[in-house]
Design a protein around this motif. Sequence first.
Motif, PDB file in Angstrom:
ATOM      1  N   LEU A  11      -3.339 -10.443   0.450  1.00 27.25           N
ATOM      2  CA  LEU A  11      -3.922 -11.293  -0.699  1.00 27.25           C
ATOM      3  C   LEU A  11      -4.862 -12.927  -0.267  1.00 27.25           C
ATOM      4  CD1 LEU A  11      -2.643  -9.417  -3.548  1.00 27.25           C
ATOM      5  CD2 LEU A  11      -4.115  -8.424  -2.371  1.00 27.25           C
ATOM      6  N   ASP A  12      -6.152 -12.733  -0.423  1.00 28.13           N
ATOM      7  CA  ASP A  12      -6.215 -14.249  -0.930  1.00 28.13           C
ATOM      8  C   ASP A  12      -5.887 -14.994  -1.831  1.00 28.13           C
ATOM      9  OD1 ASP A  12      -8.269 -13.326   1.987  1.00 28.13           O
ATOM     10  OD2 ASP A  12      -9.848 -12.288  -0.212  1.00 28.13           O
ATOM     11  N   GLU A  71       0.743  -1.102  -0.103  1.00 30.72           N
ATOM     12  CA  GLU A  71       0.131   0.185  -0.025  1.00 30.72           C
ATOM     13  C   GLU A  71       0.922   1.229  -0.136  1.00 30.72           C
ATOM     14  OE1 GLU A  71      -2.749   1.478   3.359  1.00 30.72           O
ATOM     15  OE2 GLU A  71      -3.377  -0.773   2.019  1.00 30.72           O
ATOM     16  N   VAL A 122       0.408  -6.027   1.769  1.00 30.28           N
ATOM     17  CA  VAL A 122      -1.217  -6.036   1.319  1.00 30.28           C
ATOM     18  C   VAL A 122      -1.061  -8.027   1.873  1.00 30.28           C
ATOM     19  CG1 VAL A 122      -2.893  -5.840   0.463  1.00 30.28           C
ATOM     20  CG2 VAL A 122      -1.549  -3.663   0.788  1.00 30.28           C
ATOM     21  N   LEU A 124      -6.603 -11.921  -4.889  1.00 32.33           N
ATOM     22  CA  LEU A 124      -7.829 -11.712  -4.979  1.00 32.33           C
ATOM     23  C   LEU A 124      -7.914 -10.367  -3.531  1.00 32.33           C
ATOM     24  CD1 LEU A 124      -9.161 -14.300  -4.655  1.00 32.33           C
ATOM     25  CD2 LEU A 124     -10.812 -12.455  -6.765  1.00 32.33           C
ATOM     26  N   HIS A 125      -7.923  -9.425  -3.863  1.00 32.09           N
ATOM     27  CA  HIS A 125      -7.961  -7.921  -2.997  1.00 32.09           C
ATOM     28  C   HIS A 125      -9.608  -7.966  -2.936  1.00 32.09           C
ATOM     29  CE1 HIS A 125      -7.792  -3.825  -0.742  1.00 32.09           C
ATOM     30  NE2 HIS A 125      -7.289  -4.710  -0.546  1.00 32.09           N
ATOM     31  N   GLU A 126     -10.555  -7.900  -1.116  1.00 33.15           N
ATOM     32  CA  GLU A 126     -11.643  -7.798  -1.216  1.00 33.15           C
ATOM     33  C   GLU A 126     -12.230  -8.367  -2.463  1.00 33.15           C
ATOM     34  OE1 GLU A 126     -11.767  -3.392  -0.288  1.00 33.15           O
ATOM     35  OE2 GLU A 126     -10.997  -3.713   1.193  1.00 33.15           O
ATOM     36  N   GLU A 127     -12.250  -9.873  -2.551  1.00 33.07           N
ATOM     37  CA  GLU A 127     -12.909 -10.261  -4.174  1.00 33.07           C
ATOM     38  C   GLU A 127     -12.747  -9.514  -5.481  1.00 33.07           C
ATOM     39  OE1 GLU A 127     -14.615 -12.891  -3.071  1.00 33.07           O
ATOM     40  OE2 GLU A 127     -14.005 -12.600  -1.190  1.00 33.07           O
ATOM     41  N   GLN A 128     -11.800  -8.709  -5.697  1.00 37.68           N
ATOM     42  CA  GLN A 128     -11.247  -7.919  -7.090  1.00 37.68           C
ATOM     43  C   GLN A 128      -9.747  -8.901  -7.075  1.00 37.68           C
ATOM     44  OE1 GLN A 128     -13.589  -6.914  -8.271  1.00 37.68           O
ATOM     45  NE2 GLN A 128     -12.367  -5.882 -10.325  1.00 37.68           N
TER      46      GLN A 128
END
Length: 187
Positions: free
Chosen positions: A66-67, A15, A64, A116-120
Amino acid sequence: MKISGVDIRPGNIIEYEGGLWKAVKIQHTQPGKGGAYMQVELKNLIDGRKNNVRFRSAETVEKVRLDTREYQFLFADGDMLTFMDKESFEQIELPADMLGDAAAFLQDGMDVMLELHEEQPISVQLPDQVEAEIVEADAVVKGQTASSSYKPAILDNGVRVMVPPHISAGTRIVVDVYNQEYVRKAD
């Protein structure tokens, strides 16, 4: 998770200035006077902008988390790539430039990791090494020593790599996807 500016590695998502950035290239520099720093080429994951930033060892950045989900590559349609979630069988289309040079190594049915970050979807990680076949290789020049000389070869996906002299057309080799370098002969 906070990390020191000199601990940034290629592929890290950080970030910075209110956005998500991926470290593309890094170079550790120790000038004659002054403290050491890490010169980092960052790519914005949202709009694709690039930025060169110097991070000193005293500076910290937010790494960050990430998923990650396992997806399977299905097919390419123009400059769009289609992947399928291996658990829900849901399909997703992503632009090929999200993968950069590594997109050339995608093979039908290949398992990849989507971050993915916040499903994106933010990035796609291919396996570090893949098998490829050499379709064209230069002939060996007599007198070249095997220890230091490599020759250019073209893979079945059109990528050009340097290979040892004993490798010829039709040979299957293992290639490092991200460095685009010969690793070894395939088994």
